[in-house]
Design an enzyme around this catalytic site. Structure first.
Site, PDB file in Angstrom:
ATOM      1  N   GLU A  96       0.715  -1.444   0.132  1.00  0.00           N
ATOM      2  CA  GLU A  96      -0.002   0.023  -0.030  1.00  0.00           C
ATOM      3  C   GLU A  96       0.746   1.286  -0.080  1.00  0.00           C
ATOM      4  O   GLU A  96       1.926   1.244   0.345  1.00  0.00           O
ATOM      5  CB  GLU A  96      -0.792   0.260   1.286  1.00  0.00           C
ATOM      6  N   ASP A  97       0.180   2.418  -0.349  1.00  0.00           N
ATOM      7  CA  ASP A  97       1.032   3.608  -0.368  1.00  0.00           C
ATOM      8  C   ASP A  97       1.039   4.231   1.003  1.00  0.00           C
ATOM      9  O   ASP A  97       1.897   4.694   1.532  1.00  0.00           O
ATOM     10  CB  ASP A  97       0.586   4.479  -1.397  1.00  0.00           C
ATOM     11  N   ASP A 100      -4.083   5.160   6.441  1.00  0.00           N
ATOM     12  CA  ASP A 100      -4.895   6.652   7.027  1.00  0.00           C
ATOM     13  C   ASP A 100      -5.702   6.122   7.937  1.00  0.00           C
ATOM     14  O   ASP A 100      -5.525   5.534   9.181  1.00  0.00           O
ATOM     15  CB  ASP A 100      -5.350   7.432   5.990  1.00  0.00           C
ATOM     16  N   PHE A 149      -1.036  15.893   4.551  1.00  0.00           N
ATOM     17  CA  PHE A 149      -1.458  15.248   3.099  1.00  0.00           C
ATOM     18  C   PHE A 149      -0.219  15.126   2.387  1.00  0.00           C
ATOM     19  O   PHE A 149       0.414  16.030   2.239  1.00  0.00           O
ATOM     20  CB  PHE A 149      -2.645  15.926   2.497  1.00  0.00           C
ATOM     21  N   ARG A 162       1.898  12.236  -8.754  1.00  0.00           N
ATOM     22  CA  ARG A 162       2.325  11.015  -8.749  1.00  0.00           C
ATOM     23  C   ARG A 162       3.841  10.689  -9.480  1.00  0.00           C
ATOM     24  O   ARG A 162       4.506   9.821  -8.672  1.00  0.00           O
ATOM     25  CB  ARG A 162       1.431   9.972  -9.691  1.00  0.00           C
TER      26      ARG A 162
HETATM   27  P1  IMP Z   1      -7.896   4.896   4.280  1.00  0.00           P
HETATM   28  O1  IMP Z   1      -8.820   3.839   3.964  1.00  0.00           O
HETATM   29  O2  IMP Z   1      -8.368   5.934   5.002  1.00  0.00           O
HETATM   30  O3  IMP Z   1      -6.830   4.391   5.343  1.00  0.00           O
HETATM   31  O4  IMP Z   1      -7.069   5.629   3.060  1.00  0.00           O
HETATM   32  C1  IMP Z   1      -5.930   5.037   2.533  1.00  0.00           C
HETATM   33  C2  IMP Z   1      -6.035   5.577   0.938  1.00  0.00           C
HETATM   34  O5  IMP Z   1      -6.237   7.036   1.123  1.00  0.00           O
HETATM   35  C3  IMP Z   1      -4.768   5.364   0.410  1.00  0.00           C
HETATM   36  O6  IMP Z   1      -4.572   4.204  -0.342  1.00  0.00           O
HETATM   37  C4  IMP Z   1      -4.511   6.623  -0.177  1.00  0.00           C
HETATM   38  O7  IMP Z   1      -4.978   6.522  -1.678  1.00  0.00           O
HETATM   39  C5  IMP Z   1      -5.459   7.590   0.267  1.00  0.00           C
HETATM   40  N1  IMP Z   1      -4.562   8.604   0.977  1.00  0.00           N
HETATM   41  C6  IMP Z   1      -4.725   8.691   2.479  1.00  0.00           C
HETATM   42  N2  IMP Z   1      -3.895   9.601   2.874  1.00  0.00           N
HETATM   43  C7  IMP Z   1      -3.411  10.245   1.915  1.00  0.00           C
HETATM   44  C8  IMP Z   1      -2.179  11.154   1.641  1.00  0.00           C
HETATM   45  O8  IMP Z   1      -1.604  11.981   2.645  1.00  0.00           O
HETATM   46  N3  IMP Z   1      -1.812  11.479   0.470  1.00  0.00           N
HETATM   47  C9  IMP Z   1      -2.162  10.715  -0.893  1.00  0.00           C
HETATM   48  N4  IMP Z   1      -3.361   9.629  -0.612  1.00  0.00           N
HETATM   49  C10 IMP Z   1      -3.652   9.625   0.663  1.00  0.00           C
HETATM   50 MG    MG Z   2      -5.168   7.384  -3.658  1.00  0.00          MG
END
Ligand code: IMP
Ligand code: MG
Length: 175
Positions: A96-97, A100, A149, A162
């Site tokens: 995963e990137d 959050d 962010f 990206r």
């Molecule tokens: P979660 O479901 O809230 O954990 O969100 C995860 C997804 O939200 C990641 O896979 C990202 O695609 C996106 N995301 C969350 N925070 C960021 C950020 O700081 N920058 C870019 N994408 C983010």
């Molecule tokens: Mg994303």
């Protein structure tokens, strides 16, 4: 929304950390085959570098879960691309990137564990633990960050940034 002047993580710092993670993963899995499931699109740069630094047999595949609009979570997660490979009995590493709220990974792990993999583990480049809404199993984590962010090295804001080799913060009010 403006890109920070200086990167939060330079390309050099990222590359060094990716190599450390790859060494740790190689040690942990021995010579067992690993199904590396790259989450599109944000994790592609990270996964490309990580895979090339692993010293074990890799079966590369992709998964796409969408949960985000702008900088705010929608709360719903849709699985848009499914892996082609059967995960049954395989060691699976989801790359995963960023972690959050945890909703995306929780939903993804729910679906993937239904295929009965031998093991299912997460490797995330970034972790924002202060934003977590749902517990996520212990993972390989590149960098733990505060509630910024971040964009670059695969991560986007509305599909921009990206391609940047380093990671920056976006300053200003989201939308
Ligand atoms: P979660 O479901 O809230 O954990 O969100 C995860 C997804 O939200 C990641 O896979 C990202 O695609 C996106 N995301 C969350 N925070 C960021 C950020 O700081 N920058 C870019 N994408 C983010
Ligand atoms: Mg994303």
């Amino acid at each position: 929304m403006r890109l920070s002047k200086e990167p939060l993580f330079t390309a050099k710092v990222i590359q060094r950390r990716v190599k450390e993670l790859a060494d740790e993963i190689t040690r942990d899995y021995g010579q067992q085959e690993l199904v590396v499931l790259v989450t599109l699109k944000g994790a592609i740069m990270f996964a490309a570098d990580l895979c090339r630094a692993l010293s074990l047999p890799v079966h590369l595949d992709f998964v796409r879960a969408k949960s985000y609009r702008g900088t705010l979570t929608t709360g719903t997660v849709e699985i848009k691309v499914h892996p082609e490979v059967s995960l049954a009995g395989k060691h699976v590493l989801v790359v995963e990137d960023i972690l959050d709220t945890g909703n995306t990974v929780a939903a993804l792990f729910d679906r993937l564990s239904a295929d009965n993999p031998a093991s299912l583990t997460l490797c995330t480049l970034f972790d924002k633990p202060s934003r977590r809404e749902i517990p996520v199993p212990k993972s390989y984590v590149g960098f733990t960050i505060d509630d910024h962010f971040v964009v670059g090295y695969g991560l986007d804001y509305e599909e921009r940034y990206r391609e940047l080799p380093a990671v920056y913060t976006l300053d200003g009010n989201p939308e």
